[in-house]
Scaffold this motif. Sequence first.
Motif, PDB file in Angstrom:
ATOM      1  N   ASP A  89       0.821  -1.211   0.000  1.00  0.00           N
ATOM      2  CA  ASP A  89       0.000   0.000   0.000  1.00  0.00           C
ATOM      3  C   ASP A  89       0.856   1.264   0.000  1.00  0.00           C
ATOM      4  OD1 ASP A  89       0.783  -0.938   2.554  1.00  0.00           O
ATOM      5  OD2 ASP A  89      -0.721   0.304   3.550  1.00  0.00           O
ATOM      6  N   LEU A  90       1.975   1.259   0.711  1.00  0.00           N
ATOM      7  CA  LEU A  90       2.859   2.437   0.777  1.00  0.00           C
ATOM      8  C   LEU A  90       3.772   2.536  -0.446  1.00  0.00           C
ATOM      9  CD1 LEU A  90       3.948   2.313   4.531  1.00  0.00           C
ATOM     10  CD2 LEU A  90       2.314   3.881   3.468  1.00  0.00           C
ATOM     11  N   ALA A  91       4.085   1.385  -1.050  1.00  0.00           N
ATOM     12  CA  ALA A  91       5.056   1.344  -2.144  1.00  0.00           C
ATOM     13  C   ALA A  91       4.416   1.416  -3.529  1.00  0.00           C
ATOM     14  CB  ALA A  91       5.890   0.065  -2.028  1.00  0.00           C
ATOM     15  N   HIS A  92       3.111   1.293  -3.598  1.00  0.00           N
ATOM     16  CA  HIS A  92       2.412   1.229  -4.887  1.00  0.00           C
ATOM     17  C   HIS A  92       2.738   2.425  -5.781  1.00  0.00           C
ATOM     18  CE1 HIS A  92      -0.594   0.152  -7.801  1.00  0.00           C
ATOM     19  NE2 HIS A  92      -1.057   1.397  -7.748  1.00  0.00           N
ATOM     20  N   GLY A  93       3.180   2.132  -6.992  1.00  0.00           N
ATOM     21  CA  GLY A  93       3.436   3.169  -7.978  1.00  0.00           C
ATOM     22  C   GLY A  93       4.744   3.915  -7.811  1.00  0.00           C
ATOM     23  N   LEU A  94       5.541   3.553  -6.820  1.00  0.00           N
ATOM     24  CA  LEU A  94       6.812   4.242  -6.592  1.00  0.00           C
ATOM     25  C   LEU A  94       7.978   3.415  -7.120  1.00  0.00           C
ATOM     26  CD1 LEU A  94       6.253   5.502  -2.922  1.00  0.00           C
ATOM     27  CD2 LEU A  94       5.951   6.785  -5.046  1.00  0.00           C
ATOM     28  N   ALA A  95       8.914   4.062  -7.795  1.00  0.00           N
ATOM     29  CA  ALA A  95      10.115   3.398  -8.297  1.00  0.00           C
ATOM     30  C   ALA A  95      11.138   3.286  -7.168  1.00  0.00           C
ATOM     31  CB  ALA A  95      10.704   4.198  -9.456  1.00  0.00           C
ATOM     32  N   LEU A  96      11.735   2.118  -7.045  1.00  0.00           N
ATOM     33  CA  LEU A  96      12.739   1.906  -5.993  1.00  0.00           C
ATOM     34  C   LEU A  96      14.059   2.577  -6.339  1.00  0.00           C
ATOM     35  CD1 LEU A  96      12.438  -1.829  -4.897  1.00  0.00           C
ATOM     36  CD2 LEU A  96      12.148   0.185  -3.475  1.00  0.00           C
ATOM     37  N   ARG A  97      14.700   3.108  -5.303  1.00  0.00           N
ATOM     38  CA  ARG A  97      16.015   3.728  -5.477  1.00  0.00           C
ATOM     39  C   ARG A  97      16.811   3.545  -4.188  1.00  0.00           C
ATOM     40  NH1 ARG A  97      15.738   9.736  -7.399  1.00  0.00           N
ATOM     41  NH2 ARG A  97      14.867  10.132  -5.343  1.00  0.00           N
ATOM     42  N   LEU A  98      18.100   3.290  -4.331  1.00  0.00           N
ATOM     43  CA  LEU A  98      19.001   3.229  -3.177  1.00  0.00           C
ATOM     44  C   LEU A  98      19.691   4.564  -3.026  1.00  0.00           C
ATOM     45  CD1 LEU A  98      20.832  -0.207  -3.596  1.00  0.00           C
ATOM     46  CD2 LEU A  98      18.713   0.279  -2.361  1.00  0.00           C
ATOM     47  N   GLU A  99      19.734   5.049  -1.788  1.00  0.00           N
ATOM     48  CA  GLU A  99      20.412   6.299  -1.478  1.00  0.00           C
ATOM     49  C   GLU A  99      21.311   6.073  -0.273  1.00  0.00           C
ATOM     50  OE1 GLU A  99      17.962   9.820  -1.324  1.00  0.00           O
ATOM     51  OE2 GLU A  99      16.490   8.954  -2.703  1.00  0.00           O
ATOM     52  N   ALA A 100      22.224   6.995  -0.059  1.00  0.00           N
ATOM     53  CA  ALA A 100      23.123   6.883   1.088  1.00  0.00           C
ATOM     54  C   ALA A 100      23.398   8.266   1.657  1.00  0.00           C
ATOM     55  CB  ALA A 100      24.432   6.226   0.680  1.00  0.00           C
ATOM     56  N   ILE A 101      23.550   8.290   2.976  1.00  0.00           N
ATOM     57  CA  ILE A 101      23.945   9.514   3.669  1.00  0.00           C
ATOM     58  C   ILE A 101      25.151   9.173   4.519  1.00  0.00           C
ATOM     59  CG2 ILE A 101      23.301  11.182   5.458  1.00  0.00           C
ATOM     60  CD1 ILE A 101      20.464  11.119   4.364  1.00  0.00           C
ATOM     61  N   GLY A 102      26.209   9.947   4.343  1.00  0.00           N
ATOM     62  CA  GLY A 102      27.415   9.802   5.147  1.00  0.00           C
ATOM     63  C   GLY A 102      27.572  11.022   6.038  1.00  0.00           C
ATOM     64  N   ILE A 103      27.850  10.776   7.307  1.00  0.00           N
ATOM     65  CA  ILE A 103      28.032  11.863   8.264  1.00  0.00           C
ATOM     66  C   ILE A 103      29.386  11.675   8.936  1.00  0.00           C
ATOM     67  CG2 ILE A 103      27.157  12.971  10.374  1.00  0.00           C
ATOM     68  CD1 ILE A 103      24.356  11.908   9.547  1.00  0.00           C
ATOM     69  N   ILE A 104      30.157  12.749   9.001  1.00  0.00           N
ATOM     70  CA  ILE A 104      31.472  12.701   9.631  1.00  0.00           C
ATOM     71  C   ILE A 104      31.538  13.773  10.702  1.00  0.00           C
ATOM     72  CG2 ILE A 104      33.968  12.919   9.313  1.00  0.00           C
ATOM     73  CD1 ILE A 104      33.458  12.227   6.326  1.00  0.00           C
ATOM     74  N   GLY A 105      31.890  13.367  11.931  1.00  0.00           N
ATOM     75  CA  GLY A 105      32.061  14.315  13.021  1.00  0.00           C
ATOM     76  C   GLY A 105      31.831  13.653  14.360  1.00  0.00           C
ATOM     77  N   THR A 106      32.456  14.182  15.376  1.00  0.00           N
ATOM     78  CA  THR A 106      32.290  13.610  16.712  1.00  0.00           C
ATOM     79  C   THR A 106      30.869  13.807  17.231  1.00  0.00           C
ATOM     80  OG1 THR A 106      33.151  15.647  17.680  1.00  0.00           O
ATOM     81  CG2 THR A 106      34.718  13.837  17.352  1.00  0.00           C
ATOM     82  N   ASP A 107      30.178  14.839  16.726  1.00  0.00           N
ATOM     83  CA  ASP A 107      28.774  15.063  17.056  1.00  0.00           C
ATOM     84  C   ASP A 107      27.986  15.033  15.753  1.00  0.00           C
ATOM     85  OD1 ASP A 107      26.255  15.860  17.816  1.00  0.00           O
ATOM     86  OD2 ASP A 107      26.897  17.745  18.723  1.00  0.00           O
ATOM     87  N   PRO A 108      27.261  13.937  15.479  1.00  0.00           N
ATOM     88  CA  PRO A 108      26.526  13.825  14.219  1.00  0.00           C
ATOM     89  C   PRO A 108      25.525  14.955  13.975  1.00  0.00           C
ATOM     90  CG  PRO A 108      26.593  11.710  15.327  1.00  0.00           C
ATOM     91  CD  PRO A 108      27.127  12.727  16.290  1.00  0.00           C
ATOM     92  N   ALA A 109      25.054  15.595  15.035  1.00  0.00           N
ATOM     93  CA  ALA A 109      24.087  16.676  14.882  1.00  0.00           C
ATOM     94  C   ALA A 109      24.660  17.864  14.121  1.00  0.00           C
ATOM     95  CB  ALA A 109      23.565  17.123  16.246  1.00  0.00           C
ATOM     96  N   VAL A 110      25.977  18.022  14.139  1.00  0.00           N
ATOM     97  CA  VAL A 110      26.608  19.168  13.466  1.00  0.00           C
ATOM     98  C   VAL A 110      27.732  18.763  12.526  1.00  0.00           C
ATOM     99  CG1 VAL A 110      25.973  20.812  15.264  1.00  0.00           C
ATOM    100  CG2 VAL A 110      28.143  19.580  15.431  1.00  0.00           C
TER     101      VAL A 110
END
Length: 120
Positions: A89-110
């Motif tokens: 129901d949530l995926a209907h009609g949507l094309a699949l794609r792989l994405e990535a997020i890389g975070i670098i830092g001692t505090d991920p928030a910044v």
Amino acid sequence: MAAKDELGRAGEERAAQYLTRHGYTVLDRNWRCSQGEIDIVAARGGHLSVIEVKTRRSEAFGHPLEAIDDRKRRRLWGLAFAWKAEHPDLAHGLALRLEAIGIIGTDPAVGSLEHLVDVS
């Protein structure tokens, strides 16, 4: 919780906030099945994105996105199809794609954040 786990969770939280600010609708987080875990599943613009989040304190052991190799991509595709099958129901009609997020830092928030929209 181990320091590594806390860093990873903080990175995933930052990534989810970033995605929401950039027009994504986060559909699921930390979804598990017998094949493994998906960090974030989100939708935007006709795409269903399976998003791998990698957080590192530094680049001492390489950039976090370097950890997404061919083997990891194959596993993520399998997880993406499993998620889509479990949530038609949530995926209907949507094309699949792989994405990535890389975070670098001692505090991920910044820390620095890099978002790759298509890592297939």
